[in-house]
Scaffold this active site. Structure first.
Site, mmCIF file in Angstrom:
data_model
loop_
_atom_site.group_PDB
_atom_site.id
_atom_site.type_symbol
_atom_site.label_atom_id
_atom_site.label_comp_id
_atom_site.label_asym_id
_atom_site.label_seq_id
_atom_site.Cartn_x
_atom_site.Cartn_y
_atom_site.Cartn_z
ATOM 1 N N TYR A 61 0.838 -1.210 0.000
ATOM 2 C CA TYR A 61 0.000 0.000 0.000
ATOM 3 C C TYR A 61 0.876 1.265 0.000
ATOM 4 O O TYR A 61 0.643 2.217 -0.745
ATOM 5 C CB TYR A 61 -0.938 -0.018 1.225
ATOM 6 C CG TYR A 61 -1.518 1.335 1.537
ATOM 7 C CD1 TYR A 61 -2.515 1.886 0.727
ATOM 8 C CD2 TYR A 61 -1.048 2.092 2.616
ATOM 9 C CE1 TYR A 61 -3.024 3.156 0.990
ATOM 10 C CE2 TYR A 61 -1.550 3.352 2.885
ATOM 11 C CZ TYR A 61 -2.532 3.882 2.066
ATOM 12 O OH TYR A 61 -3.019 5.142 2.318
ATOM 13 N N SER B 229 -3.375 13.723 6.827
ATOM 14 C CA SER B 229 -4.385 13.335 5.824
ATOM 15 C C SER B 229 -5.776 13.226 6.456
ATOM 16 O O SER B 229 -5.911 12.840 7.624
ATOM 17 C CB SER B 229 -3.982 11.979 5.245
ATOM 18 O OG SER B 229 -5.065 11.368 4.590
ATOM 19 N N GLN C 216 -4.968 18.081 5.457
ATOM 20 C CA GLN C 216 -5.358 17.808 4.057
ATOM 21 C C GLN C 216 -6.800 17.351 4.033
ATOM 22 O O GLN C 216 -7.191 16.428 4.753
ATOM 23 C CB GLN C 216 -4.436 16.723 3.470
ATOM 24 C CG GLN C 216 -4.811 16.265 2.073
ATOM 25 C CD GLN C 216 -5.747 15.057 2.081
ATOM 26 O OE1 GLN C 216 -5.630 14.201 2.951
ATOM 27 N NE2 GLN C 216 -6.672 15.009 1.144
ATOM 28 N N TYR D 5 -10.051 15.822 1.893
ATOM 29 C CA TYR D 5 -10.760 15.242 0.747
ATOM 30 C C TYR D 5 -12.204 15.680 0.903
ATOM 31 O O TYR D 5 -12.783 15.491 1.985
ATOM 32 C CB TYR D 5 -10.727 13.716 0.803
ATOM 33 C CG TYR D 5 -9.444 13.075 0.363
ATOM 34 C CD1 TYR D 5 -8.837 13.406 -0.843
ATOM 35 C CD2 TYR D 5 -8.852 12.080 1.139
ATOM 36 C CE1 TYR D 5 -7.669 12.781 -1.249
ATOM 37 C CE2 TYR D 5 -7.687 11.448 0.740
ATOM 38 C CZ TYR D 5 -7.100 11.811 -0.457
ATOM 39 O OH TYR D 5 -5.951 11.190 -0.866
ATOM 40 N N THR E 245 -7.098 18.481 -1.593
ATOM 41 C CA THR E 245 -6.637 17.583 -2.664
ATOM 42 C C THR E 245 -7.684 17.531 -3.770
ATOM 43 O O THR E 245 -8.866 17.268 -3.510
ATOM 44 C CB THR E 245 -6.351 16.183 -2.089
ATOM 45 O OG1 THR E 245 -5.293 16.317 -1.141
ATOM 46 C CG2 THR E 245 -5.922 15.204 -3.175
ATOM 47 N N ARG F 258 -5.443 0.423 -7.335
ATOM 48 C CA ARG F 258 -4.120 -0.101 -6.978
ATOM 49 C C ARG F 258 -4.258 -1.611 -6.882
ATOM 50 O O ARG F 258 -4.882 -2.138 -5.962
ATOM 51 C CB ARG F 258 -3.648 0.531 -5.676
ATOM 52 C CG ARG F 258 -3.556 2.049 -5.872
ATOM 53 C CD ARG F 258 -3.323 2.839 -4.626
ATOM 54 N NE ARG F 258 -3.777 4.207 -4.855
ATOM 55 C CZ ARG F 258 -4.376 4.975 -3.951
ATOM 56 N NH1 ARG F 258 -4.568 4.525 -2.734
ATOM 57 N NH2 ARG F 258 -4.775 6.184 -4.261
ATOM 58 N N LYS G 86 -3.819 20.937 -3.910
ATOM 59 C CA LYS G 86 -2.881 19.840 -4.214
ATOM 60 C C LYS G 86 -3.400 19.010 -5.377
ATOM 61 O O LYS G 86 -4.565 18.583 -5.360
ATOM 62 C CB LYS G 86 -2.744 18.950 -2.973
ATOM 63 C CG LYS G 86 -1.869 17.726 -3.159
ATOM 64 C CD LYS G 86 -1.646 17.034 -1.815
ATOM 65 C CE LYS G 86 -0.677 15.881 -1.919
ATOM 66 N NZ LYS G 86 -1.259 14.672 -2.456
ATOM 67 N N HIS H 245 -0.211 12.852 -7.222
ATOM 68 C CA HIS H 245 -0.564 11.949 -6.118
ATOM 69 C C HIS H 245 0.452 10.797 -6.015
ATOM 70 O O HIS H 245 0.109 9.666 -5.663
ATOM 71 C CB HIS H 245 -1.973 11.401 -6.317
ATOM 72 C CG HIS H 245 -2.765 11.204 -5.056
ATOM 73 N ND1 HIS H 245 -3.827 11.990 -4.716
ATOM 74 C CD2 HIS H 245 -2.659 10.308 -4.045
ATOM 75 C CE1 HIS H 245 -4.351 11.570 -3.565
ATOM 76 N NE2 HIS H 245 -3.640 10.548 -3.138
ATOM 77 N N ARG I 58 -0.425 7.530 -7.883
ATOM 78 C CA ARG I 58 -1.428 6.631 -7.290
ATOM 79 C C ARG I 58 -2.823 6.876 -7.847
ATOM 80 O O ARG I 58 -3.763 6.190 -7.483
ATOM 81 C CB ARG I 58 -1.443 6.799 -5.763
ATOM 82 C CG ARG I 58 -0.135 6.384 -5.125
ATOM 83 C CD ARG I 58 -0.015 6.869 -3.698
ATOM 84 N NE ARG I 58 -0.844 6.159 -2.758
ATOM 85 C CZ ARG I 58 -0.520 5.006 -2.185
ATOM 86 N NH1 ARG I 58 0.619 4.422 -2.479
ATOM 87 N NH2 ARG I 58 -1.325 4.439 -1.321
HETATM 88 C C1 LIG Z 1 0.756 5.567 1.126
HETATM 89 C C2 LIG Z 1 0.338 6.884 0.577
HETATM 90 C C3 LIG Z 1 -0.860 7.449 0.987
HETATM 91 C C4 LIG Z 1 -1.249 8.693 0.486
HETATM 92 N N1 LIG Z 1 -2.376 9.279 0.966
HETATM 93 C C5 LIG Z 1 -2.711 10.534 0.565
HETATM 94 C C6 LIG Z 1 -3.803 11.213 1.153
HETATM 95 O O1 LIG Z 1 -4.462 10.706 2.042
HETATM 96 N N2 LIG Z 1 -4.076 12.465 0.692
HETATM 97 C C7 LIG Z 1 -3.352 13.071 -0.304
HETATM 98 O O2 LIG Z 1 -3.649 14.201 -0.696
HETATM 99 N N3 LIG Z 1 -2.293 12.444 -0.852
HETATM 100 C C8 LIG Z 1 -1.947 11.207 -0.443
HETATM 101 N N4 LIG Z 1 -0.851 10.590 -0.971
HETATM 102 C C9 LIG Z 1 -0.038 11.298 -1.965
HETATM 103 C C10 LIG Z 1 1.097 12.076 -1.282
HETATM 104 O O3 LIG Z 1 0.601 13.144 -0.507
HETATM 105 C C11 LIG Z 1 2.078 12.652 -2.299
HETATM 106 O O4 LIG Z 1 1.363 13.384 -3.272
HETATM 107 C C12 LIG Z 1 2.928 11.584 -2.996
HETATM 108 O O5 LIG Z 1 3.229 10.533 -2.127
HETATM 109 C C13 LIG Z 1 4.224 12.223 -3.499
HETATM 110 O O6 LIG Z 1 5.037 11.288 -4.126
HETATM 111 P P1 LIG Z 1 6.267 10.538 -3.400
HETATM 112 O O7 LIG Z 1 5.658 9.438 -2.604
HETATM 113 O O8 LIG Z 1 7.068 10.060 -4.542
HETATM 114 O O9 LIG Z 1 6.977 11.551 -2.520
HETATM 115 C C14 LIG Z 1 -0.446 9.352 -0.480
HETATM 116 C C15 LIG Z 1 0.748 8.766 -0.904
HETATM 117 C C16 LIG Z 1 1.152 7.552 -0.377
HETATM 118 C C17 LIG Z 1 2.456 6.961 -0.830
#
Ligand SMILES: Cc1cc2nc3c(=O)[nH]c(=O)nc-3n(C[C@H](O)[C@H](O)[C@H](O)COP(=O)(O)O)c2cc1C
Length: 382
Positions: free
Chosen positions: A25, A107, A128, A130, A156, A165, A252, A276, A279
């Site tokens: 995850y 988050s 953050q 949603y 976001t 995923r 974001k 993101h 993701r």
């Molecule tokens: C495990 C995981 C959970 C995430 N959950 C959120 C989230 O809840 N809200 C959000 O805006 N972005 C979320 N993101 C995106 C991150 O805020 C960020 O945009 C992203 O991880 C940046 O890329 P990097 O992992 O290469 O640094 C998540 C990323 C990961 C890896």
């Protein structure tokens, strides 16, 4: 034990400690992970200009991010379910960030609640959001973040639907993780993680569990959340949020210059150029590849923040040279948390600081206020 010399060591430690359902995850991206790989590969492909014969004895790494002090130009970005990697993980990460001196963003989908983190740090952090279809939940979350003293709201934009995923679907990821035979065996092989998690204050989405009166059990809560992501979300919705929140507002998930202009019109104080972390939309370009065009369009009217693929201090210099004011880290700090809790996050931040400091010396930079575009180029072909 061998010394930890890079984020990649923390990643390996996280992989060892976590059950596969949790590590996948954290580590994975959506579908074929094309965008996730682009983020990392495009960052690596950039070349740094070696610049000697400057006096770089005094180097200043500190900046401000939307008015908050940052010892290095990096905030810890929002990551849902961080509290499944380490007991009370969001509180621990927020404490590490506060002690080190960088902003922390919680988050919506955290395990610890807004109030838990406020109590744990006693310092302002970012929240953050949603947006949910049920507007009273949005209003409550915004009010709770305000009451907790959050200095910035990070809205976001890129979750109209949740990216698929594949690993999470196959692993049956849920909150808390489902006890299938496969997961039970996997967890039993990770006893250190299992035993540590007993100390968790919460077992589910701390911000949402009391928001939804009709939801009586955990699987109903998860279903409710999945049904709540709002595809009708547009810039009028952003304007609505702007009216509800009188402190700094950060948008974001901007990947287009036109959307950055709309963000300015909607009254945002900053944007985060982000896909993101690969993701959501698989096939989107890397965030570093679109950054210069967006920074040009914004022309310093608001702060342009950046995330995606930051794994070293040199990556921060690259993003700044391509027009970012500062960066956020998703996975790198989460690997630190999963590897060793608050100390692991501190270790990740110190690695970034040390690498950034060295990279500044070797690229002839004394401050990070204005990293010239020439400092970062495409690698010339031979
Ligand atoms: C495990 C995981 C959970 C995430 N959950 C959120 C989230 O809840 N809200 C959000 O805006 N972005 C979320 N993101 C995106 C991150 O805020 C960020 O945009 C992203 O991880 C940046 O890329 P990097 O992992 O290469 O640094 C998540 C990323 C990961 C890896």
């Amino acid at each position: 034990m061998k010394p930890i010399t890079s984020i990649f060591d923390l990643e390996a430690m996280a992989k060892d400690r976590l059950p596969a359902v949790i590590f996948d995850y954290v580590h994975g991206g959506s579908e074929q992970q094309i965008t996730l790989q682009r983020n990392v590969n495009d960052m690596r492909a950039l070349a740094l200009r070696q610049h000697d014969l400057r006096n770089v004895a005094d180097r200043k790494l500190a900046v401000t991010m939307v008015g908050d002090p940052a010892r290095i130009p990096l905030a810890i970005g929002p990551t849902g379910l961080a509290g499944l990697t380490w007991p009370n993980g969001e509180c621990e990460a927020a404490r590490a960030a506060a002690d080190f001196g960088v902003p922390y963003c919680l988050s919506t989908m955290s395990i610890n609640s807004i109030e838990d983190v406020a109590e744990a740090t006693g310092k302002p952090f970012w929240f953050q959001l949603y947006l949910m279809k049920e507007h009273n939940v949005n209003e409550n979350l915004i009010r709770r973040a305000h009451d907790a003293g959050c200095s910035a709201l990070v809205l976001t934009l890129d979750l109209h639907v949740q990216g698929k995923r594949w690993a999470d679907e196959k692993n049956g990821l849920s909150v808390p993780p489902k006890l299938t035979l496969h997961n039970a065996v996997d967890m039993a092989k990770h006893m250190g993680w299992m035993l540590s998690m007993v100390k968790s204050k919460r077992r589910t989405f701390g911000n949402l569990e009391h928001e939804v009166a009709q939801v009586k059990n955990l699987s109903a809560l998860t279903q409710w959340i999945e049904s709540q992501f709002d595809p009708s979300f547009d810039f009028d919705t952003v304007k609505w949020v702007r009216k509800q929140w009188d402190r700094k507002l950060i948008l974001k998930g901007i990947m287009l210059a036109d959307d950055a202009r709309l963000a300015i019109d909607a009254g945002a104080d900053a944007i985060i150029v982000s896909n993101h972390g690969g993701r959501q939309l698989d096939g989107a370009p890397s965030s570093i590849s679109v950054l210069p065009g967006i920074a040009d369009a914004v022309r310093d009217r608001i702060e342009v923040l950046f995330d995606g693929g930051i794994r070293t201090g040199a990556d921060i210099v690259k993003a700044l040279g391509r027009g970012a004011h500062a960066c956020l880290s998703g996975r790198a700090c989460l690997y630190g948390l999963a590897a060793n809790g608050r100390e692991g996050v501190d270790c990740a931040l110190k690695l970034f600081e040390d690498e950034l400091n060295d990279c500044m010396a070797l690229t002839g930079l004394k401050t990070l206020d204005h990293v010239p575009a020439e400092a970062v180029t495409a690698q010339p072909s031979l």
